[in-house]
Design an enzyme around this catalytic site. Structure first.
Site, PDB file in Angstrom:
ATOM      1  N   HIS A   1     -12.519  -3.117  -5.287  1.00 35.74           N
ATOM      2  CA  HIS A   1     -14.032  -3.387  -5.756  1.00 35.74           C
ATOM      3  C   HIS A   1     -15.382  -3.512  -4.848  1.00 35.74           C
ATOM      4  O   HIS A   1     -16.117  -2.805  -5.059  1.00 35.74           O
ATOM      5  CB  HIS A   1     -13.937  -4.540  -6.696  1.00 35.74           C
ATOM      6  CG  HIS A   1     -13.171  -4.282  -8.129  1.00 35.74           C
ATOM      7  ND1 HIS A   1     -13.636  -3.293  -8.890  1.00 35.74           N
ATOM      8  CD2 HIS A   1     -12.067  -4.866  -8.614  1.00 35.74           C
ATOM      9  CE1 HIS A   1     -12.650  -3.147 -10.001  1.00 35.74           C
ATOM     10  NE2 HIS A   1     -11.671  -3.990  -9.606  1.00 35.74           N
TER      11      HIS A   1
ATOM     12  N   GLU B   1       0.668  19.479  -5.939  1.00 42.55           N
ATOM     13  CA  GLU B   1       0.960  18.266  -5.088  1.00 42.55           C
ATOM     14  C   GLU B   1       2.218  18.097  -4.599  1.00 42.55           C
ATOM     15  O   GLU B   1       2.467  17.165  -3.785  1.00 42.55           O
ATOM     16  CB  GLU B   1       0.564  17.058  -5.814  1.00 42.55           C
ATOM     17  CG  GLU B   1       1.398  17.019  -7.193  1.00 42.55           C
ATOM     18  CD  GLU B   1       0.876  15.989  -8.058  1.00 42.55           C
ATOM     19  OE1 GLU B   1      -0.156  14.911  -7.526  1.00 42.55           O
ATOM     20  OE2 GLU B   1       0.789  15.707  -9.188  1.00 42.55           O
TER      21      GLU B   1
ATOM     22  N   ASP C   1      -0.652  13.434  -2.228  1.00 43.42           N
ATOM     23  CA  ASP C   1       0.607  13.608  -2.693  1.00 43.42           C
ATOM     24  C   ASP C   1       1.008  14.686  -1.733  1.00 43.42           C
ATOM     25  O   ASP C   1       2.190  14.693  -0.914  1.00 43.42           O
ATOM     26  CB  ASP C   1       1.098  13.671  -4.094  1.00 43.42           C
ATOM     27  CG  ASP C   1       1.549  12.265  -4.451  1.00 43.42           C
ATOM     28  OD1 ASP C   1       1.786  11.490  -3.719  1.00 43.42           O
ATOM     29  OD2 ASP C   1       1.417  12.345  -5.951  1.00 43.42           O
TER      30      ASP C   1
ATOM     31  N   CYS D   1      -8.705  18.039  -5.845  1.00 47.91           N
ATOM     32  CA  CYS D   1      -9.148  16.642  -6.573  1.00 47.91           C
ATOM     33  C   CYS D   1      -8.649  15.378  -5.661  1.00 47.91           C
ATOM     34  O   CYS D   1      -8.998  14.201  -5.992  1.00 47.91           O
ATOM     35  CB  CYS D   1      -8.529  16.481  -8.128  1.00 47.91           C
ATOM     36  SG  CYS D   1      -7.011  16.501  -8.363  1.00 47.91           S
TER      37      CYS D   1
END
Length: 537
Positions: A185, A426, A450, A497
């Site tokens: 965060h 991936e 990955d 992505c």
């Protein structure tokens, strides 16, 4: 002058005095010996925590925005999580004090999320720990606030989500923490506030740091304490140049993402829940290239219903207002500790029962999700992609299953849109046979995190292997080129992505390879658009 390094989470330069934050040490009260009395103490502290979080939610919503405020909304819901409450009750019944039971149950619940493969979901473990720590702090009689009276560089071991959102944003020049990650965060807030910050910094939290002048270089990941005059002058100039460059990025807001040679590429955003959509719009992304479905499944004690899934997906579609949305189906694995799934513990979960392997063998999971996705597609453009693919046979099974779902909904008179079916590339297996896979689907989206991990045989979560982990490895780049060439040969589009998509040193490489789409963190869109628009590729 002393200098050191950390992991940068937002580029830029900050100069100012250090404010060191170290939470007060506290003593957990001993049990009274009366489990009923301890349970009553816990219940009262939980309600106090609910009141505090609700007040903080409203303040955060007004001052920072919905994305950060939703962190607190999630924590409010976690106060009622049955796994957490059961863990507390059992520990109190066994003789623990309310404070110790809350702390230990929170740590166990948090560990379930920390064990996830997905960095975004790993970072949510901090939300759970923060919620439990708030209850413990109340039981110990503390308030846990951070008081900042002047503009400063805040230095800490780490910062919890509720500590983060309470900070007076106008007084924070930079964050420097010894722990944390690019998905924590504190890193998210740094990107929202556009302030240079470092996590995992090699820094001793000595009280003598307080008040000293510090420079944080978010470009190189270096920091300087008590800088000499030459360093201060050089970094002041660098800071001013960076501020000017950020302002210039606004010129690319709303501009088509087209290179000087006419090469068009889509810039989309990766998100983890409907609460992230405002950041997508603020970042000027052209849509969402990766919506992680895990947010609907974790932190609960039962599978989400079809209606719950539909409502979650529909919210995203409607907020996007006609922009494209790509949903990744559930990528959960045996290491993710969702007890209600009944998954066995595995020695090597990254190579185990996860992703599409679960969906293809658990219709009770796959059917509601696909029905919800097809139903949501009636409200705007939706595509779906499937993770952890290694064979053509898997894809054909998926396509047959989806065809049955469409037929069911049609027979029921339920409207659906045109849903493109794609797959995540991936695994090295999928990359190698991508020419065959491309004949079966309508698009590829490469999960570079990955793909890199499996290609290099390196656990990307193992910090001891950082010096060996090379996402620019020639083998990885060769696979990326093969993937997009095979996609285009079959007439389908290909995107990225994974984290490499946001690496500005590779943007022109991806243009040269021919990628049609990059899906990145919302805050990186304008930076990449500038690179693309100025490229000759």
């Amino acid at each position: 002058m002393y200098e050191g390094t950390g992991k940068p989470v937002f580029a830029g330069v900050a100069i100012g005095p250090v404010q060191l934050y170290r939470p007060a040490q506290r003593q957990l009260p001993a049990s009274s010996g009366d489990p009923a009395a301890e349970q009553a103490l816990f219940d009262a502290a939980r309600e106090t925590a609910r009141t505090q979080l609700s007040e903080l939610y409203e303040k955060t919503l007004q001052e920072i925005g919905e994305e950060q405020a939703m962190i607190l909304d999630v924590q409010i819901m976690m106060l009622d999580d049955e796994d957490f409450l059961t863990g507390v009750r059992e520990r109190i019944a066994a003789g623990d004090s309310a404070a110790r039971a809350a702390r230990d149950a929170g740590e166990e619940f948090s560990a379930a999320f920390a064990a996830l493969d997905d960095p975004y979901m790993q970072a949510r473990a901090v939300d759970i720990r923060d919620m439990a720590e708030r209850v413990v702090t109340i039981l110990c009689g503390g308030d846990g606030g951070i008081r900042i009276t002047r503009p400063c560089i805040l230095v800490a071991e780490d910062l919890t989500p509720s500590e983060t959102v309470q900070l007076p944003r106008e007084k924070i020049l930079a964050f420097v923490t010894r722990q944390g990650s690019a998905n924590s965060h504190i890193a998210v807030l740094a990107r929202i506030l556009n302030i240079p910050s470092l996590v995992q910094a090699s820094l001793e939290l000595d009280g003598a740091l307080d008040g000293k002048t510090m420079i944080v270089d978010g470009f190189t990941g270096r920091y300087y304490i008590d800088p000499d005059e030459a360093t201060l002058a050089a970094m002041t100039g660098k800071r001013d140049e960076a501020a000017q460059a950020r302002q210039q990025l606004e010129a690319y807001r709303g501009v088509p993402t087209v290179s000087r040679s006419g090469r068009r590429i889509q810039l989309l955003a990766n998100i983890g829940s409907p609460e992230d959509v405002p950041a997508v719009l603020e970042g000027d992304a052209e849509g969402v290239g990766l919506l992680r479905s895990e947010f609907m499944y974790l932190g609960r004690d039962a599978l989400p219903t079809e209606e719950e899934l539909f409502e979650g997906y529909r919210r995203v579609v409607e907020q996007l207002g006609g922009r494209p949305l790509v949903i990744r189906t559930l990528d959960i694995g045996a290491d993710k500790q969702a007890d209600y799934l009944g998954l066995d513990k595995e020695e090597n979960p990254a190579l185990g029962y996860r992703g599409i392997r679960i969906c293809l063998t658990r219709e009770d999971i796959f059917r509601p999700q696909m029905r919800a996705i097809y139903r949501a597609s009636a409200f705007g453009p939706v595509s779906v992609m499937f993770p952890m693919i290694i064979s053509v046979q898997e894809v054909r099974r998926i396509k047959a299953f989806c065809a049955r779902i469409r037929e069911e909904l049609a027979a029921e008179g339920v409207p659906v849109g045109q849903v493109e079916l794609g797959i995540m590339i991936e695994t090295p297996a999928a990359a190698v046979i991508s020419a065959d896979l491309a004949k079966e689907v309508q698009f590829f989206s490469v999960g570079t995190n990955d793909l890199t991990q499996y290609t290099l045989a390196i656990d990307r979560q193992n910090a001891r292997l950082d010096e060996f982990y090379d996402p620019h490895h020639p083998a990885v780049l060769a696979l990326l080129r093969t993937i997009v060439e095979n996609a285009h040969a079959a007439g389908i589009w290909a995107g990225i992505c994974g984290e490499l998509g946001a690496d500005p040193t590779l943007t022109e490489t991806f243009l040269q390879m021919g990628y049609d789409e990059l899906s990145v963190s919302p805050g990186r869109v304008l930076e990449l658009r500038k690179i693309i628009c100025e490229s000759e590729v």
